[in-house]
Enzyme design. Sequence first.
Site, short mmCIF file in Angstrom:
data_model
loop_
_atom_site.label_atom_id
_atom_site.label_comp_id
_atom_site.label_asym_id
_atom_site.label_seq_id
_atom_site.Cartn_x
_atom_site.Cartn_y
_atom_site.Cartn_z
N ARG A 30 0.85 -1.20 0.00
CA ARG A 30 0.00 0.00 0.00
C ARG A 30 0.88 1.25 0.00
O ARG A 30 0.65 2.19 -0.76
CB ARG A 30 -0.91 0.01 1.23
N ASP A 52 6.09 -10.09 -3.53
CA ASP A 52 5.02 -9.13 -3.77
C ASP A 52 5.54 -7.70 -3.90
O ASP A 52 5.11 -6.93 -4.77
CB ASP A 52 3.98 -9.18 -2.64
N ASN A 95 2.46 -13.49 -8.78
CA ASN A 95 1.28 -14.00 -8.07
C ASN A 95 0.94 -13.04 -6.93
O ASN A 95 0.43 -13.44 -5.89
CB ASN A 95 1.58 -15.40 -7.52
N GLY A 97 -1.18 -10.64 -5.31
CA GLY A 97 -2.52 -10.06 -5.21
C GLY A 97 -2.48 -8.65 -4.65
O GLY A 97 -3.25 -7.78 -5.07
N ARG A 125 -7.19 -16.36 -10.12
CA ARG A 125 -7.68 -15.63 -8.93
C ARG A 125 -8.66 -14.55 -9.39
O ARG A 125 -8.32 -13.68 -10.18
CB ARG A 125 -6.50 -15.04 -8.16
N SER A 172 -13.65 -10.04 -1.03
CA SER A 172 -12.29 -9.76 -0.57
C SER A 172 -12.22 -8.28 -0.27
O SER A 172 -12.64 -7.44 -1.06
CB SER A 172 -11.27 -10.10 -1.66
N SER A 173 -11.69 -7.96 0.90
CA SER A 173 -11.60 -6.54 1.26
C SER A 173 -10.59 -5.83 0.36
O SER A 173 -10.53 -4.61 0.34
CB SER A 173 -11.19 -6.40 2.72
N SER A 202 -13.06 -8.78 6.79
CA SER A 202 -11.67 -8.32 7.03
C SER A 202 -11.60 -6.82 7.28
O SER A 202 -10.78 -6.12 6.68
CB SER A 202 -10.78 -8.69 5.85
N ASP A 321 -5.38 -15.27 12.20
CA ASP A 321 -4.05 -15.82 11.92
C ASP A 321 -3.23 -15.98 13.20
O ASP A 321 -2.63 -17.03 13.45
CB ASP A 321 -3.28 -14.92 10.95
N GLU A 349 -4.28 -21.79 4.15
CA GLU A 349 -3.23 -22.55 3.45
C GLU A 349 -3.49 -24.05 3.53
O GLU A 349 -3.20 -24.82 2.63
CB GLU A 349 -1.86 -22.24 4.04
N HIS A 395 3.17 -21.73 6.56
CA HIS A 395 4.17 -21.04 7.36
C HIS A 395 3.80 -20.94 8.82
O HIS A 395 4.64 -21.05 9.71
CB HIS A 395 4.42 -19.64 6.78
N ARG A 396 2.51 -20.73 9.09
CA ARG A 396 2.12 -20.51 10.49
C ARG A 396 2.19 -21.79 11.32
O ARG A 396 2.49 -21.75 12.51
CB ARG A 396 0.73 -19.89 10.58
N LYS A 423 7.02 -17.64 3.21
CA LYS A 423 5.86 -16.88 2.73
C LYS A 423 5.79 -15.50 3.39
O LYS A 423 5.47 -14.51 2.73
CB LYS A 423 4.59 -17.69 3.02
#
Length: 661
Positions: A30, A52, A95, A97, A125, A172-173, A202, A321, A349, A395-396, A423
């Site tokens: 952002r 990203d 990839n 988003g 997507r 999706s927000s 979200s 998360d 995931e 990952h988490r 990630k």
Amino acid sequence: MYATAFLDLPALQSASGTVTLPGSKSISNRVLLLSALSQGTTVVHDLLDSDDTRVMLAALRQLGCGVDVQGTTVTIDGLGGQLQHHNAIEFFMGNAGTAMRPLTAALAVLGGDFTLKGVPRMHERPIGDLVDALRLLGCSIDYLGNEGFPPLRIGQPTLQLDAPIRVRGDVSSQFLTALLMALPLASASQNIVIDVVGELISKPYIDITLNLLARYGIAVQREGWQRFTIPQGSRYQSPGHIHVEADASSASYFIALGAIAQGTGIRIQGVGAESIQGDIRFMDAAAAMGAHITSGANWLEIKRGAWPLRGITLDCNHIPDAAMTLAVMALYADAPTTLNNIASWRVKETDRIAAMATECRKLGAQIEEGADWLRIHPLPQGQWQRASIHTYDDHRVAMCFSLAAFNPDQVPVRIEDPQCVAKTFPDYFEALFSVAKAPQHNIPVICVDGPTASGKGTLASQVAQQLGYHYLDSGALYRVTAYAALQAGLDLAHDEDPIAALARHLPVRFEGDQIWLANSNVSEAIRTEEAGMNASKVSVLPKVRTALVALQHSFRRLPGLVADGRDMGTVIFPDAALKVFLTADAAQRAQRRHKQLISKGFSVTLEGLRADLEARDARDASRSVAPLKPAQDAVSLDNSSLSIEASVQQVLTWWQSKQAF
Ligand code: C5P
């Protein structure tokens, strides 16, 4: 990053110190786009370096933005809402988003001739809701492949902004975020109103967007979560400098660490009480379980408070998360913990409810689960089991279960596929090891001793690489000592005291396979046959050997060590869990060394080499201190007729049998 098949975490005991976490992905991208759209130059500090953000930076450069990257500090020369280049630009979005959606919206509002593409997965997507909303306000967007999906072609808009713009909130927000960031560019002559259709999901992410817009001079008015108004005449203005907050979800592991581990506390730098990320509320949940937390605007300090931790019942909808981390904290609690309202875990995931339940059970815990809840019963001392944690490419899961290594039964924990943390946090385990401590005897050591040119170095460094362990080439320390002694004009045979003094403070540094002595790279210089002979001469001096002990011990660091030399198993690491004595017949060894030296351009004869090796082995084996010999508990490996791969495999097999999971 650990790109190994698994990573064994020895039982950990305490943790103290400061960690600086990577920047938040949502905030990073952002901020980049807003800086590019602004009037003026923005210096962005602590930007996340990830796929990203690289995609976004490349796109901004294509648009004619000045971009200067210096590590995690990036300077952006804003376009001031005017595109420098509008013609026939093709953007590759990978990839990402977080880059694709806001860029689509901004470019569609600004207008030009743009194509946006990505990897095949990006083309699966959905982006139809955003495109629909943009078309309604007069943007020109065509699908180049399937309806509703990238790739897209963007043309010149004829903007109609009088009526409220409607966008769905329940998909999706990111769609709403994209519009909120694009539409200030079109607000010159009227207010712009966005209505959200359906329940907005979200919300914390929209909060991040609104917060950042405010930093860039755009004061969006919000009526509940249903209507957003961008005031007429809004203009992006650079804030000058902006710091990207550390990722609040990543912070949860270190908040938990501070709550679980003994020690003087953990300080997290880069995210704190004034965070604009929803997951920062994890700190309240951790505090409810007993963590003692103090905070400043952009830092947190966590210490053990209640111990054992307290079991809690919590609606986790606001921190989906980070709440996974609570599940592992719950193992250390005094009563069951129930995490409610976590249905979204099932579609992340992996099915995270199932994953957390399965892996906690492997540790020995009793778990109950429902469609949208999970109950974790405490795991008392005496009942923890060694477990190999499957991580489901999530990952988490990997990061959460690293916290199980603090168990009171001192059992190690194996994390499978540790690189899945990349990630969001490629250096997670490095960060963990920088603050976590284990008693020395818990940190595993594998010793590979043997005569000259038996292939120890290659074998040991490859085993280290496979296990993600540190590697100590102890021979190099003797070589460097001899080299430094000669440089200092000392006599290798007679100057024991000054050579020992030099060895005690040897300014040696290993960087990858390069070896530095103070500021000079000595990697080549210490590899000659002569340097080996000189090393052998200083290595018979008892005081020199003693002087190098502390330095060798300092290589025993988390998560483990593979050390090669002559006395690793007998003298330096007598408690090592696996000791290998590597041999090969003299003819073989001479031939290997010959090949090695010839390939480096040294001119040597086979006969001469063999004589040298034998002389060196004789001296190493007959010296009074730490002579070359197998440790009593060493296993012998004669690799005369084995390939390197086969030798590595043999050592790993022995190691597995010692470290059964
Ligand atoms: O293994 P490398 O050939 O590099 O070792 C050089 C010399 O250093 C050996 O010949 C030996 O004399 C000495 N050395 C030692 N103890 C070790 C490693 C090497 O005495 N642990």
